[in-house]
Write a protein that holds these residues in place. Structure first.
Motif, PDB file in Angstrom:
ATOM      1  N   ASP A 153       0.686  -1.289  -0.148  1.00 36.25           N
ATOM      2  CA  ASP A 153      -0.078  -0.068  -0.004  1.00 36.25           C
ATOM      3  C   ASP A 153       0.802   1.096  -0.124  1.00 36.25           C
ATOM      4  OD1 ASP A 153      -2.180   1.831   0.105  1.00 36.25           O
ATOM      5  OD2 ASP A 153      -2.155   1.440   2.464  1.00 36.25           O
ATOM      6  N   LEU A 154       0.997   1.805  -0.946  1.00 35.36           N
ATOM      7  CA  LEU A 154       1.798   3.004  -1.337  1.00 35.36           C
ATOM      8  C   LEU A 154       0.850   4.358  -0.726  1.00 35.36           C
ATOM      9  CD1 LEU A 154       3.752   2.539  -4.600  1.00 35.36           C
ATOM     10  CD2 LEU A 154       4.353   2.022  -2.161  1.00 35.36           C
ATOM     11  N   GLN A 155       1.035   4.992  -0.155  1.00 37.12           N
ATOM     12  CA  GLN A 155       0.412   6.183   0.753  1.00 37.12           C
ATOM     13  C   GLN A 155       0.995   7.569   0.356  1.00 37.12           C
ATOM     14  OE1 GLN A 155       0.244   4.950   4.902  1.00 37.12           O
ATOM     15  NE2 GLN A 155      -0.292   2.862   4.360  1.00 37.12           N
ATOM     16  N   GLY A 156       1.022   7.672  -1.037  1.00 33.57           N
ATOM     17  CA  GLY A 156       1.581   8.958  -1.571  1.00 33.57           C
ATOM     18  C   GLY A 156       2.952   9.279  -1.259  1.00 33.57           C
ATOM     19  N   VAL A 157       3.344  10.510  -0.608  1.00 36.71           N
ATOM     20  CA  VAL A 157       4.803  10.813  -0.264  1.00 36.71           C
ATOM     21  C   VAL A 157       4.868  10.832   1.364  1.00 36.71           C
ATOM     22  CG1 VAL A 157       5.115  12.593  -2.242  1.00 36.71           C
ATOM     23  CG2 VAL A 157       3.960  13.414  -0.042  1.00 36.71           C
ATOM     24  N   ASP A 158       3.986  10.026   1.899  1.00 42.41           N
ATOM     25  CA  ASP A 158       3.965   9.897   3.376  1.00 42.41           C
ATOM     26  C   ASP A 158       4.619   8.615   4.126  1.00 42.41           C
ATOM     27  OD1 ASP A 158       2.808  12.569   3.672  1.00 42.41           O
ATOM     28  OD2 ASP A 158       0.694  11.796   3.137  1.00 42.41           O
ATOM     29  N   ALA A 177       7.207   5.181   7.660  1.00 43.32           N
ATOM     30  CA  ALA A 177       6.812   6.650   7.549  1.00 43.32           C
ATOM     31  C   ALA A 177       7.966   7.042   6.253  1.00 43.32           C
ATOM     32  CB  ALA A 177       6.753   7.590   8.458  1.00 43.32           C
ATOM     33  N   VAL A 178       8.222   6.456   5.079  1.00 48.96           N
ATOM     34  CA  VAL A 178       8.869   6.847   4.133  1.00 48.96           C
ATOM     35  C   VAL A 178       8.128   6.180   2.803  1.00 48.96           C
ATOM     36  CG1 VAL A 178      11.202   6.934   5.061  1.00 48.96           C
ATOM     37  CG2 VAL A 178      10.454   4.676   4.056  1.00 48.96           C
ATOM     38  N   PRO A 179       7.893   7.033   1.815  1.00 46.93           N
ATOM     39  CA  PRO A 179       7.104   6.567   0.506  1.00 46.93           C
ATOM     40  C   PRO A 179       7.819   5.834  -0.591  1.00 46.93           C
ATOM     41  CG  PRO A 179       7.752   8.965   0.281  1.00 46.93           C
ATOM     42  CD  PRO A 179       8.516   8.230   1.509  1.00 46.93           C
ATOM     43  N   GLY A 216      17.248  14.898   4.153  1.00 47.38           N
ATOM     44  CA  GLY A 216      17.294  14.832   2.641  1.00 47.38           C
ATOM     45  C   GLY A 216      16.536  13.998   2.020  1.00 47.38           C
ATOM     46  N   ARG A 217      16.086  12.793   2.662  1.00 45.56           N
ATOM     47  CA  ARG A 217      15.463  11.669   1.948  1.00 45.56           C
ATOM     48  C   ARG A 217      14.189  11.803   2.441  1.00 45.56           C
ATOM     49  NH1 ARG A 217      21.301  11.781   2.864  1.00 45.56           N
ATOM     50  NH2 ARG A 217      22.225   9.917   1.887  1.00 45.56           N
ATOM     51  N   ILE A 218      13.196  12.464   1.607  1.00 43.44           N
ATOM     52  CA  ILE A 218      12.016  12.618   1.707  1.00 43.44           C
ATOM     53  C   ILE A 218      11.651  13.372   3.071  1.00 43.44           C
ATOM     54  CG2 ILE A 218       9.556  11.710   1.499  1.00 43.44           C
ATOM     55  CD1 ILE A 218      11.258  11.037  -0.636  1.00 43.44           C
ATOM     56  N   ARG A 226       5.506  27.360   4.179  1.00 41.70           N
ATOM     57  CA  ARG A 226       5.218  26.663   3.367  1.00 41.70           C
ATOM     58  C   ARG A 226       5.877  25.274   3.821  1.00 41.70           C
ATOM     59  NH1 ARG A 226       5.370  32.216   1.703  1.00 41.70           N
ATOM     60  NH2 ARG A 226       4.901  32.468  -0.485  1.00 41.70           N
ATOM     61  N   THR A 227       5.328  24.178   3.282  1.00 43.33           N
ATOM     62  CA  THR A 227       5.979  22.875   3.370  1.00 43.33           C
ATOM     63  C   THR A 227       6.748  22.547   2.037  1.00 43.33           C
ATOM     64  OG1 THR A 227       4.163  21.985   4.628  1.00 43.33           O
ATOM     65  CG2 THR A 227       5.757  20.400   3.754  1.00 43.33           C
ATOM     66  N   LEU A 228       8.054  22.141   2.444  1.00 43.57           N
ATOM     67  CA  LEU A 228       9.016  21.726   1.357  1.00 43.57           C
ATOM     68  C   LEU A 228       9.401  20.256   1.707  1.00 43.57           C
ATOM     69  CD1 LEU A 228      11.526  24.956   1.283  1.00 43.57           C
ATOM     70  CD2 LEU A 228       9.627  24.687  -0.031  1.00 43.57           C
ATOM     71  N   ILE A 229       9.358  19.546   0.699  1.00 44.41           N
ATOM     72  CA  ILE A 229       9.716  18.061   0.808  1.00 44.41           C
ATOM     73  C   ILE A 229      11.032  17.752  -0.151  1.00 44.41           C
ATOM     74  CG2 ILE A 229       9.020  15.822   0.415  1.00 44.41           C
ATOM     75  CD1 ILE A 229       6.244  16.689   0.820  1.00 44.41           C
ATOM     76  N   LEU A 230      12.035  17.384   0.584  1.00 44.98           N
ATOM     77  CA  LEU A 230      13.494  17.458  -0.094  1.00 44.98           C
ATOM     78  C   LEU A 230      13.567  15.805  -0.396  1.00 44.98           C
ATOM     79  CD1 LEU A 230      13.720  19.934   1.776  1.00 44.98           C
ATOM     80  CD2 LEU A 230      16.217  19.431   1.481  1.00 44.98           C
ATOM     81  N   ALA A 231      13.803  15.403  -1.721  1.00 44.78           N
ATOM     82  CA  ALA A 231      13.901  14.104  -2.134  1.00 44.78           C
ATOM     83  C   ALA A 231      15.188  14.000  -2.963  1.00 44.78           C
ATOM     84  CB  ALA A 231      12.819  13.542  -2.923  1.00 44.78           C
ATOM     85  N   LEU A 232      16.182  13.345  -2.142  1.00 44.63           N
ATOM     86  CA  LEU A 232      17.591  13.097  -2.835  1.00 44.63           C
ATOM     87  C   LEU A 232      17.493  12.481  -4.112  1.00 44.63           C
ATOM     88  CD1 LEU A 232      20.697  13.413  -2.461  1.00 44.63           C
ATOM     89  CD2 LEU A 232      20.723  11.156  -1.294  1.00 44.63           C
ATOM     90  N   VAL A 233      18.060  12.721  -5.063  1.00 50.57           N
ATOM     91  CA  VAL A 233      18.127  12.188  -6.340  1.00 50.57           C
ATOM     92  C   VAL A 233      19.823  11.993  -6.899  1.00 50.57           C
ATOM     93  CG1 VAL A 233      15.989  12.660  -7.125  1.00 50.57           C
ATOM     94  CG2 VAL A 233      17.711  14.188  -7.789  1.00 50.57           C
TER      95      VAL A 233
END
Length: 365
Positions: A153-158, A177-179, A216-218, A226-233
């Motif tokens: 069950d993938l719960q978005g970015v949460d 709590a990682v997506p 840095g990982r989600i 504002r809410t900023l979501i950082l996702a390392l690539v």
């Protein structure tokens, strides 16, 4: 650890660099080795994955019978190089009817048989070249799975949840709590190592429930309302999976996004890997995309060739502070923005955010 080197612990977890793994295995003589995947990363430093797989194979072949190798058997290269080793092998992987890819992505790295060179056939494909694979000539096939992840069950970015079955034991439902589907593999790997060590499944349930993503990982950051979501690539497969995570539920990008690309030593000097990322996923819609970093203009050019309208692309200054402020200005108050940085770009942005009081410096977290 003490000054004299006493670790004052019974278990040490060492995350090894691809090139360093063989020497670490030789020196440490680990009780358990976890092999999660083998994807192309920083070719200018490590070379092609076939060379890395060959080096790993030699190191694994030297492990004694008392050691255990926990291996993602959905990865054809890893399954092949661990076949016949003296150490005990425990395999894990996915058996999931949803969240399958229709075809191998452009960035897939190991989709050929290591024995005969034929293109592998996939009965199920999950991430890059990971899945239920077999050689069409019958030379090799994904081995039976000792630990299986299913009912994801993938719960978005949460968050995500996945059931894990180890041998004849009843399935255990794990939530973290990682997506992202790629993190489902990490969850199943954790359960597989716990199984190898004979730990109680309840410990895994509690440990994962309490887990929070590394910096840095989600990572979620509140700044200027504002809410900023950082996702390392940092490589094609990882970037593709982040894009997949951000678009799978909506069919396209719906949140303002800034991509920060650097090309320092820790990022990899050669940014041609950006052309192997499926940015075409972002071509639809009208959500704005900003680019920044040392190679921000290269990133903007890549988006243009991916079919993203030039009116959606905004090239921001390469320095972290002005780029961050300009990007935040573009997000409505109370809104959310995604930031997708390479490694050193992520450190630069977090340094700025720390100076502004939005995050703690990572060594204090």
């Amino acid at each position: 650890a003490t000054v004299g080197g006493d670790p004052r612990a019974d278990i040490a977890v060492i995350e090894a660099d691809e090139a360093a793994l063989p020497e670490i295995v030789r020196r440490v003589r680990p009780r358990v080795v976890l092999l999660n995947n083998l994807f192309r990363d920083q070719l200018d430093r490590y070379g092609e994955i076939d060379a890395i797989a060959t080096a790993w194979a030699r190191a694994l072949a030297a492990l004694p019978a008392g050691a255990t190798v926990v291996v993602n058997a959905d990865d054809p290269a890893l399954a092949t190089i661990t076949t016949g080793i003296a150490a005990r092998r425990i395999t894990f992987g996915l058996d999931e009817s949803r969240f399958r890819l229709d075809a191998l992505p452009h960035a897939a790295d190991a989709a050929t048989c290591r024995l005969c060179g034929a293109d592998l056939v996939y009965d199920a494909l999950y991430v890059s070249h990971l899945g239920a694979w077999r050689c069409p000539n019958g030379d090799t096939v994904r081995p039976p799975l000792d630990v299986v992840g299913h009912d994801i069950d993938l719960q978005g970015v949460d968050a995500l949840a996945v059931s894990v079955t180890a041998g004849p034991a009843p399935p255990v439902r794990l939530t973290v709590a990682v997506p992202g589907l790629y993190n489902a593999y990490n969850v199943v790997a954790t359960a597989a190592v716990a199984h190898a060590l004979g730990r109680d499944p309840g410990e895994v349930v509690r440990g994962l429930a309490a887990f929070r993503a590394a910096f840095g990982r989600i990572e979620r950051v509140g700044y200027r309302d504002r809410t900023l979501i950082l996702a390392l690539v940092k490589n094609p497969t990882g970037f593709n999976e982040v894009l997949r995570m951000l678009t799978v539920a909506t069919g396209g990008l719906t949140v303002p996004t800034m991509i920060a690309i650097n090309d320092l030593a820790a990022d990899g000097r050669d940014v041609s890997w950006l052309w192997d990322v499926d940015f075409e996923l972002l071509a639809g819609g009208d959500t704005p995309l900003a680019t920044t970093g040392i190679r921000g203009t290269d990133m903007a050019n890549r988006l243009k060739y991916a079919g993203v309208g030039t009116g959606r692309i905004r090239t921001l200054p390469p320095d972290a502070r002005p780029a961050l402020e300009a990007f935040v200005d573009s997000i409505p108050e109370g809104g959310t923005g995604y930031i997708l940085p390479t490694y050193t770009a992520m450190l630069d942005l977090r340094r700025v955010l720390a100076s502004l009081g939005a995050v703690e410096t990572f060594w204090r977290q």
